[in-house]
Design an enzyme around this catalytic site. Structure first.
Site: not given
Length: 733
Positions: A88, A188, A190
């Site tokens: 990001c 993202h 995660e």
């Protein structure tokens, strides 16, 4: 071998770190992007970079063009031989460093899943990952490879690896440097809803190992680089909890009759009680703490005197001020205090053994107390003053426990040799119950509400603040902002708060209802939201994001249709990801046990998730987790630190007070349950005479998909779930 994570104050960084640990099976060293300053710290940072295998640059709020948002990231990206993975904000910095440009998306995407399409199956970063997969996006900025509209001006340094499509427009989702081992993804990996995040990081790690084999890494003590105090690594923050010096003895008597109404028992013992009333699903237990006048200890703390804890006795005005030692906080004080009372009871009775509260602290922690844990808050106030407590907790030795499912009730004490008190009071309570037939006698609320005045939020002001929220969301400074308002009620001096509470729970029974009257502060809550519960093995959080009123929603199916939409699910997903980060800063094996399920309550349907983490073998306690997860993410937004700083300004630095804080209990056997203070009335005693003042906070999560009118209506629905009991006989101002 180690990998360095550069954190940009994001609320997902700990989850990213856990992903790095799992994928690489190596230690992850974490620094903030402003831990070092260039050029003065370049030498020590260079030493650190030489002693790690690779660098991961995490996500964060703000812009890659603002030096205050990105810190040392541009300097790290000049290390051409160092394997780097940017996510990001890290991805954006990588691309800008190599000649790309950035633009703001016409429609920012926060907390939404998107289809990702890989450009080539031959890229090692995506080895073993399907050509098309889904991942979660949190960004307002996107990268373009060309400085104008012609493809011939594409950056020659950056190779595109993946795209997604917004209204048929390509948005770059992954890229690498043409020759250096620098990689980045806009999405993202995660996030709980992203696919193949583990595989992506594992592929990067394989690339890094092959690339760095030619370098002989020097093994030096990393703490000499000054990073030990700023890492996000797992830590035990309250080390004074294990003293166990108590002589508590658990004694109990069953009340003869079952299905006791907690409010009737409260009236039997009034005014010396603190009520935790689970009067709706999924609540199971209700507890009535029975403080003894002039004996039971009350702990008070204020952010205006952070180094002082005041100790008083229940219903007595005098108090003793304790100045905390250097390096001691109110949190370590509470931990040490409960450590002295820590007890593991050997209880043979199955029902009593299963009771989660066996004496301990009952009370509340304000929003401002929580806020002070993550930012330097502004302490100027408008409608409140410095005498208002931010922590109020009473140590309870005697209590009554009522189980909603079985209807069984016990009166108990952990005070040694207290059997005579138990026998006497059990008889008095049963006699009172028989006289009342286990029913609370309610008064005519139309008469009670006469003379009350209420000042509701101003719509024009709310709409202006909504517009400001949208500007911050579109600029990338936040993904979600929980904008709140305060309603002020003036209550005639003779009005009893207990009568108001009885009316509240009749209209809005809830699993985490409370009635606290500490004398200098009062809380009447009908909260449906658990914040954090823990036992000796695990902790659980149940965030609520997404609410529809039953007045406008006739069935569960209809509620699902209204709540299971991108806007509502995005709000919930952001808080789930935030909580996973908060828990992962301390705990291993954080799991999402329930993701975005519609649950039915008395007046509303709500979108609820459940996240759990294991405490066993984690080298920390529940109090550590409580401190690390406050303030509640559902009341701030994400990223948490930047969001609360924005909200402070928008809400004109007014104290939220007890609203948006937490209330509940911490038992002496280290079991606890804390709820978020919403759907509540709260107040403080003042020296001036005349009417009493109560406050009711209400708010909601603002995202880029929010509509001003809809958010105004949702905020009013939440407000009305509390204050509509005053509609009759009410004077408006």
């Amino acid at each position: 071998m180690s990998i360095l994570l550069i954190d940009s104050y994001d609320s997902f960084s700990s989850s990213f770190r856990r992903l790095l640990e799992k994928a690489t099976e190596c230690s992850v060293i974490t620094i903030k992007n402003d831990t070092y300053h260039i050029p003065e710290d370049s030498k020590v940072l260079d030493q650190l970079l030489q002693n790690v295998m690779a660098v991961a640059i995490g996500p964060g709020p703000g812009s890659p063009l603002k030096s205050e948002d990105i810190g040392v990231i541009p300097y790290v990206l000049t290390k051409k031989d160092l394997p780097i993975l940017g996510v990001c904000l890290g991805f954006q910095c990588l691309c800008l460093e190599n000649g790309c440009k950035m633009k703001y998306l016409d429609h920012p995407v926060h907390g939404q899943t998107a289809g990702i399409q890989i450009t080539s199956r031959k890229e090692p970063l995506f080895d073993g990952i399907p050509r098309k997969f889904r991942a979660v996006r949190y960004h307002s900025i996107h990268i373009i490879q060309n400085s104008d509209s012609t493809p011939s001006t594409q950056s020659p340094e950056i190779i595109p690896l993946a795209y997604c499509y917004d209204e048929d427009k390509e948005v770059l989702m992954a890229a690498r440097h043409i020759c250096y081992p620098h990689f980045g993804v806009q999405y993202h990996p995660e996030s709980i809803c992203s696919e193949f995040g583990l595989e992506l990081v594992r592929n990067f790690w394989n690339i890094a190992q092959k690339f760095r084999k030619r370098d002989e890494l020097r093994r030096e003590d990393l703490y000499k680089f000054g990073i030990g105090s700023v890492t996000l690594e797992k830590r035990n923050i309250q080390t004074d909890y294990d003293s166990q010096l108590t002589n508590h003895q658990l004694q109990y008597i069953y009340l003869n009759k079952s299905i006791h109404e907690p409010t009737v028992i409260c009236e039997a013992v009034s005014p010396n009680f603190l009520l935790l009333n689970s009067c709706a699903n999924p609540g199971e237990w209700s507890f009535i703490g029975l403080p003894e006048e002039g004996v039971s200890e009350v702990l008070t703390h204020s952010i205006y005197e952070p180094n002082v804890v005041k100790i008083s006795k229940w219903r007595q005005t005098g108090q003793k001020s304790l100045k905390l030692e250097t390096q001691t906080t109110v949190w370590s004080f509470m931990s040490k205090y409960m450590g002295r009372h820590k007890t593991n009871f050997d209880v043979q009775d199955e029902f009593v053994a299963g009771c989660p509260f066996k004496g301990g602290l009952i009370g509340f922690i304000s929003y401002e107390e929580s806020l002070s844990l993550i930012t330097d808050i502004h302490k100027n106030t408008l409608e409140t003053n410095k005498s208002e407590p931010d922590i109020k907790l009473c140590f309870i030795e005697r209590f009554i426990a009522i189980n909603r499912k079985s209807g069984r009730t016990v009166i108990a004490s952990i005070r040694p040799k207290d059997s005579k008190w138990l026998e006497t009071n059990a008889k008095l309570i049963e006699k009172y119950i028989d006289a009342r037939k286990d029913r609370t006698e309610k008064k005519d609320f139309k008469e009670i509400s006469k003379g009350m005045k209420m000042r509701k939020p101003d719509k024009a002001e709310y709409i202006r603040n909504f517009a400001s929220c949208q500007r911050f969301l579109h600029s990338g400074d936040s993904y979600e902002l929980c904008l709140t308002t305060t309603t002020k009620l003036e209550i005639p001096a003779e009005t009893k708060l207990w009568d108001i509470y009885l009316e509240m729970i009749q209209h809005n029974p809830s699993p985490y209802s409370v009635f606290f009257d500490f004398g200098d502060s009062q809380l009447l809550s009908t909260s449906p939201e658990r914040f954090l519960s823990w036992n000796r093995d695990k902790c659980q959080m149940r965030p609520i994001k997404g609410t529809v009123s039953k007045r406008d929603t006739k069935s569960y199916r209809c509620a699902c249709e209204k709540l299971l939409i991108p806007k509502e699910m995005g709000e919930n997903l952001m808080i789930v990801d935030l909580i996973r980060h908060d828990l992962s800063s301390l705990l291993e094996n954080v799991k999402v046990k329930q993701l975005m399920k519609v649950e039915e309550y008395q007046t509303v349907y709500q979108l609820v998730s459940v996240i759990e983490g294991k405490l066993k073998d984690s080298n920390c306690h529940g109090i550590d987790v409580l401190k690390s997860t406050l303030p509640p993410g559902s009341m701030t937004g994400a990223p948490k630190k930047r969001s609360v700083e924005i909200l402070e300004k928008l809400e004109l630095y007014k104290r939220r007070g007890i609203y948006s804080g937490v209330c509940g209990y911490w038992s002496v056997d280290d079991i606890a349950d804390w709820s978020v203070v919403i759907r509540s009335l709260f107040g403080y005693n003042r020296e001036e005479s005349g009417d009493k003042t109560l406050y009711c906070g209400a708010g909601g999560a603002i995202t880029v998909l929010s509509n001003a009118e809809s958010e105004w209506q949702e905020m009013n629905d939440k407000l009305d779930s509390v204050v509509r009991i005053f509609e009759r006989g009410l004077g408006m101002s």
